[in-house]
Design a protein around this motif. Structure first.
Motif, PDB file in Angstrom:
ATOM      1  N   MET A 197       0.830  -1.201   0.000  1.00 28.02           N
ATOM      2  CA  MET A 197       0.000   0.000   0.000  1.00 28.02           C
ATOM      3  C   MET A 197       0.869   1.258   0.000  1.00 28.02           C
ATOM      4  O   MET A 197       0.558   2.245  -0.678  1.00 28.02           O
ATOM      5  CB  MET A 197      -0.923  -0.012   1.209  1.00 28.02           C
ATOM      6  CG  MET A 197      -1.847   1.202   1.292  1.00 28.02           C
ATOM      7  SD  MET A 197      -2.945   1.375  -0.156  1.00 28.02           S
ATOM      8  CE  MET A 197      -4.062  -0.022   0.137  1.00 28.02           C
ATOM      9  N   ALA A 198       1.973   1.220   0.730  1.00 23.33           N
ATOM     10  CA  ALA A 198       2.888   2.367   0.757  1.00 23.33           C
ATOM     11  C   ALA A 198       3.502   2.592  -0.627  1.00 23.33           C
ATOM     12  O   ALA A 198       3.648   3.739  -1.069  1.00 23.33           O
ATOM     13  CB  ALA A 198       3.982   2.130   1.790  1.00 23.33           C
ATOM     14  N   ARG A 199       3.844   1.516  -1.309  1.00 21.40           N
ATOM     15  CA  ARG A 199       4.370   1.640  -2.679  1.00 21.40           C
ATOM     16  C   ARG A 199       3.335   2.309  -3.592  1.00 21.40           C
ATOM     17  O   ARG A 199       3.666   3.182  -4.391  1.00 21.40           O
ATOM     18  CB  ARG A 199       4.739   0.261  -3.237  1.00 21.40           C
ATOM     19  CG  ARG A 199       5.922  -0.395  -2.583  1.00 21.40           C
ATOM     20  CD  ARG A 199       6.315  -1.674  -3.319  1.00 21.40           C
ATOM     21  NE  ARG A 199       7.417  -2.339  -2.659  1.00 21.40           N
ATOM     22  CZ  ARG A 199       7.285  -3.306  -1.757  1.00 21.40           C
ATOM     23  NH1 ARG A 199       6.064  -3.736  -1.446  1.00 21.40           N
ATOM     24  NH2 ARG A 199       8.339  -3.853  -1.182  1.00 21.40           N
ATOM     25  N   LEU A 200       2.099   1.861  -3.460  1.00 20.51           N
ATOM     26  CA  LEU A 200       1.039   2.410  -4.289  1.00 20.51           C
ATOM     27  C   LEU A 200       0.818   3.890  -3.994  1.00 20.51           C
ATOM     28  O   LEU A 200       0.670   4.702  -4.910  1.00 20.51           O
ATOM     29  CB  LEU A 200      -0.253   1.627  -4.073  1.00 20.51           C
ATOM     30  CG  LEU A 200      -1.484   2.119  -4.824  1.00 20.51           C
ATOM     31  CD1 LEU A 200      -1.262   2.066  -6.328  1.00 20.51           C
ATOM     32  CD2 LEU A 200      -2.714   1.291  -4.442  1.00 20.51           C
ATOM     33  N   ARG A 201       0.815   4.255  -2.707  1.00 26.32           N
ATOM     34  CA  ARG A 201       0.601   5.657  -2.341  1.00 26.32           C
ATOM     35  C   ARG A 201       1.713   6.543  -2.887  1.00 26.32           C
ATOM     36  O   ARG A 201       1.461   7.651  -3.371  1.00 26.32           O
ATOM     37  CB  ARG A 201       0.514   5.788  -0.813  1.00 26.32           C
ATOM     38  CG  ARG A 201      -0.681   5.069  -0.184  1.00 26.32           C
ATOM     39  CD  ARG A 201      -2.003   5.646  -0.655  1.00 26.32           C
ATOM     40  NE  ARG A 201      -2.119   7.054  -0.329  1.00 26.32           N
ATOM     41  CZ  ARG A 201      -2.537   7.522   0.840  1.00 26.32           C
ATOM     42  NH1 ARG A 201      -2.856   6.677   1.818  1.00 26.32           N
ATOM     43  NH2 ARG A 201      -2.643   8.812   1.055  1.00 26.32           N
ATOM     44  N   ALA A 202       2.938   6.049  -2.814  1.00 29.64           N
ATOM     45  CA  ALA A 202       4.061   6.811  -3.381  1.00 29.64           C
ATOM     46  C   ALA A 202       3.903   6.960  -4.891  1.00 29.64           C
ATOM     47  O   ALA A 202       4.120   8.042  -5.457  1.00 29.64           O
ATOM     48  CB  ALA A 202       5.381   6.125  -3.048  1.00 29.64           C
ATOM     49  N   ALA A 203       3.500   5.873  -5.545  1.00 26.63           N
ATOM     50  CA  ALA A 203       3.337   5.903  -7.003  1.00 26.63           C
ATOM     51  C   ALA A 203       2.252   6.891  -7.430  1.00 26.63           C
ATOM     52  O   ALA A 203       2.422   7.614  -8.419  1.00 26.63           O
ATOM     53  CB  ALA A 203       3.005   4.506  -7.517  1.00 26.63           C
ATOM     54  N   LEU A 204       1.155   6.922  -6.710  1.00 26.71           N
ATOM     55  CA  LEU A 204       0.064   7.845  -7.063  1.00 26.71           C
ATOM     56  C   LEU A 204       0.513   9.300  -6.952  1.00 26.71           C
ATOM     57  O   LEU A 204       0.100  10.147  -7.757  1.00 26.71           O
ATOM     58  CB  LEU A 204      -1.144   7.585  -6.165  1.00 26.71           C
ATOM     59  CG  LEU A 204      -1.873   6.251  -6.417  1.00 26.71           C
ATOM     60  CD1 LEU A 204      -2.911   5.987  -5.337  1.00 26.71           C
ATOM     61  CD2 LEU A 204      -2.526   6.250  -7.797  1.00 26.71           C
ATOM     62  N   LEU A 205       1.362   9.588  -5.973  1.00 29.25           N
ATOM     63  CA  LEU A 205       1.911  10.944  -5.867  1.00 29.25           C
ATOM     64  C   LEU A 205       2.880  11.225  -7.005  1.00 29.25           C
ATOM     65  O   LEU A 205       2.943  12.339  -7.531  1.00 29.25           O
ATOM     66  CB  LEU A 205       2.618  11.127  -4.520  1.00 29.25           C
ATOM     67  CG  LEU A 205       1.724  11.158  -3.273  1.00 29.25           C
ATOM     68  CD1 LEU A 205       2.583  11.204  -2.013  1.00 29.25           C
ATOM     69  CD2 LEU A 205       0.782  12.355  -3.315  1.00 29.25           C
ATOM     70  N   LEU A 206       3.620  10.209  -7.406  1.00 32.29           N
ATOM     71  CA  LEU A 206       4.622  10.380  -8.460  1.00 32.29           C
ATOM     72  C   LEU A 206       4.010  10.527  -9.851  1.00 32.29           C
ATOM     73  O   LEU A 206       4.696  10.949 -10.785  1.00 32.29           O
ATOM     74  CB  LEU A 206       5.604   9.201  -8.439  1.00 32.29           C
ATOM     75  CG  LEU A 206       6.611   9.255  -7.287  1.00 32.29           C
ATOM     76  CD1 LEU A 206       7.266   7.888  -7.087  1.00 32.29           C
ATOM     77  CD2 LEU A 206       7.671  10.320  -7.567  1.00 32.29           C
ATOM     78  N   VAL A 207       2.742  10.159 -10.000  1.00 31.23           N
ATOM     79  CA  VAL A 207       2.074  10.396 -11.280  1.00 31.23           C
ATOM     80  C   VAL A 207       2.167  11.873 -11.643  1.00 31.23           C
ATOM     81  O   VAL A 207       2.410  12.239 -12.800  1.00 31.23           O
ATOM     82  CB  VAL A 207       0.597   9.944 -11.222  1.00 31.23           C
ATOM     83  CG1 VAL A 207      -0.162  10.441 -12.453  1.00 31.23           C
ATOM     84  CG2 VAL A 207       0.502   8.426 -11.127  1.00 31.23           C
ATOM     85  N   ASP A 208       1.973  12.735 -10.659  1.00 31.48           N
ATOM     86  CA  ASP A 208       2.032  14.180 -10.887  1.00 31.48           C
ATOM     87  C   ASP A 208       3.375  14.801 -10.509  1.00 31.48           C
ATOM     88  O   ASP A 208       3.666  15.926 -10.916  1.00 31.48           O
ATOM     89  CB  ASP A 208       0.934  14.889 -10.078  1.00 31.48           C
ATOM     90  CG  ASP A 208      -0.451  14.580 -10.616  1.00 31.48           C
ATOM     91  OD1 ASP A 208      -0.603  14.462 -11.854  1.00 31.48           O
ATOM     92  OD2 ASP A 208      -1.384  14.448  -9.803  1.00 31.48           O
ATOM     93  N   HIS A 209       4.178  14.075  -9.736  1.00 32.30           N
ATOM     94  CA  HIS A 209       5.404  14.680  -9.223  1.00 32.30           C
ATOM     95  C   HIS A 209       6.642  13.817  -9.494  1.00 32.30           C
ATOM     96  O   HIS A 209       7.630  13.886  -8.760  1.00 32.30           O
ATOM     97  CB  HIS A 209       5.265  14.926  -7.717  1.00 32.30           C
ATOM     98  CG  HIS A 209       4.059  15.735  -7.363  1.00 32.30           C
ATOM     99  ND1 HIS A 209       3.998  17.097  -7.521  1.00 32.30           N
ATOM    100  CD2 HIS A 209       2.833  15.354  -6.882  1.00 32.30           C
ATOM    101  CE1 HIS A 209       2.805  17.536  -7.142  1.00 32.30           C
ATOM    102  NE2 HIS A 209       2.086  16.498  -6.758  1.00 32.30           N
ATOM    103  N   GLY A 210       6.576  13.043 -10.566  1.00 34.11           N
ATOM    104  CA  GLY A 210       7.713  12.211 -10.944  1.00 34.11           C
ATOM    105  C   GLY A 210       7.554  11.734 -12.374  1.00 34.11           C
ATOM    106  O   GLY A 210       6.722  12.252 -13.130  1.00 34.11           O
TER     107      GLY A 210
END
Length: 221
Positions: free
Chosen positions: A133-146
């Motif tokens: 879940m932590a990986r997914l949460r990081a990835a969702l933020l990185l959609v716009d910021h990575g």
């Protein structure tokens, strides 16, 4: 006195003598065993009370931190969550870390939030489900910021057909791919989500909209 009565009396006396002998030989052990059983039961109940008390206190502290965050008191919420991370019981320290990262993201500190989610994902002492879940949460933020590569690094392994987070992982990858201009890959991912009858209804609806949007702009083969 009949012979039968005499025999019974002798038998009773012999039994009493045997009982006295057994008690003299083993009575102390019977008492010790009884004390051990009582003490063990009391100990188990005492430990359970301690566990329940600690869990209840941590739950109350977590709810209070959530209330602070929902009321816009980010600094106070983060302080409460940091304390819970140090002194909380059971799964609450991990939940505090996850919630603290969310609070960071909510107030625009995306790099810090991503770093915190990544730290949870890398902690082997944490259950796999929470790490995913932590990986997914990081990835969702990185959609716009990575970059798409940043997103893929976190969730590529979560897109397998047996992973319960596959729909969200595919959605994150699809959005990152579409943002990067890779419409073909994005379309395939959104079509996968839409075609999966086990996907949540809202996920399928978003996937359908993205499929229509990509095709309407000339994307996809």
């Amino acid at each position: 006195m009949s012979d039968d009565s005499f025999i019974r009396e002798v038998d009773d006396e012999l039994r009493q003598d045997r009982a006295k002998d057994l008690w003299q030989r083993y009575g102390i052990w019977v008492i010790a065993a009884a004390i051990a059983i009582v003490a063990g039961t009391a100990g188990i109940r005492g430990y359970q009370y301690w566990v329940d008390t600690k869990a209840s206190a941590s739950g109350d502290a977590f709810l209070q931190a959530m209330t602070l965050a929902n009321d816009g008191k980010a600094d106070e919420a983060l302080a409460a969550l940091a304390e819970l991370e140090k002194s909380g019981y059971g799964s609450y320290p991990v939940l505090a870390r996850m919630r603290a990262a969310t609070v960071q993201a909510e107030r625009g500190e995306f790099a810090t939030a991503i770093e915190d989610f990544d730290a949870v994902a890398a902690d082997s002492s944490i259950p796999v489900a929470i790490r995913d879940m932590a990986r997914l949460r990081a990835a969702l933020l990185l959609v716009d910021h990575g970059s798409r590569e940043d997103v893929s690094t976190r969730v590529e392994t979560l897109t397998s057909d047996t992973n319960p987070l596959r729909h969200s992982a595919r959605e994150a990858l699809g959005l990152a791919g579409w943002k990067a201009g890779n419409s073909d890959d994005a379309l395939k991912l959104f079509e996968q989500i839409f075609a999966d009858s086990s996907a949540p209804r809202n996920a399928r609806q978003r996937a359908e909209l993205m499929v229509e949007l990509i095709r309407s702009t000339g994307g996809g083969s």
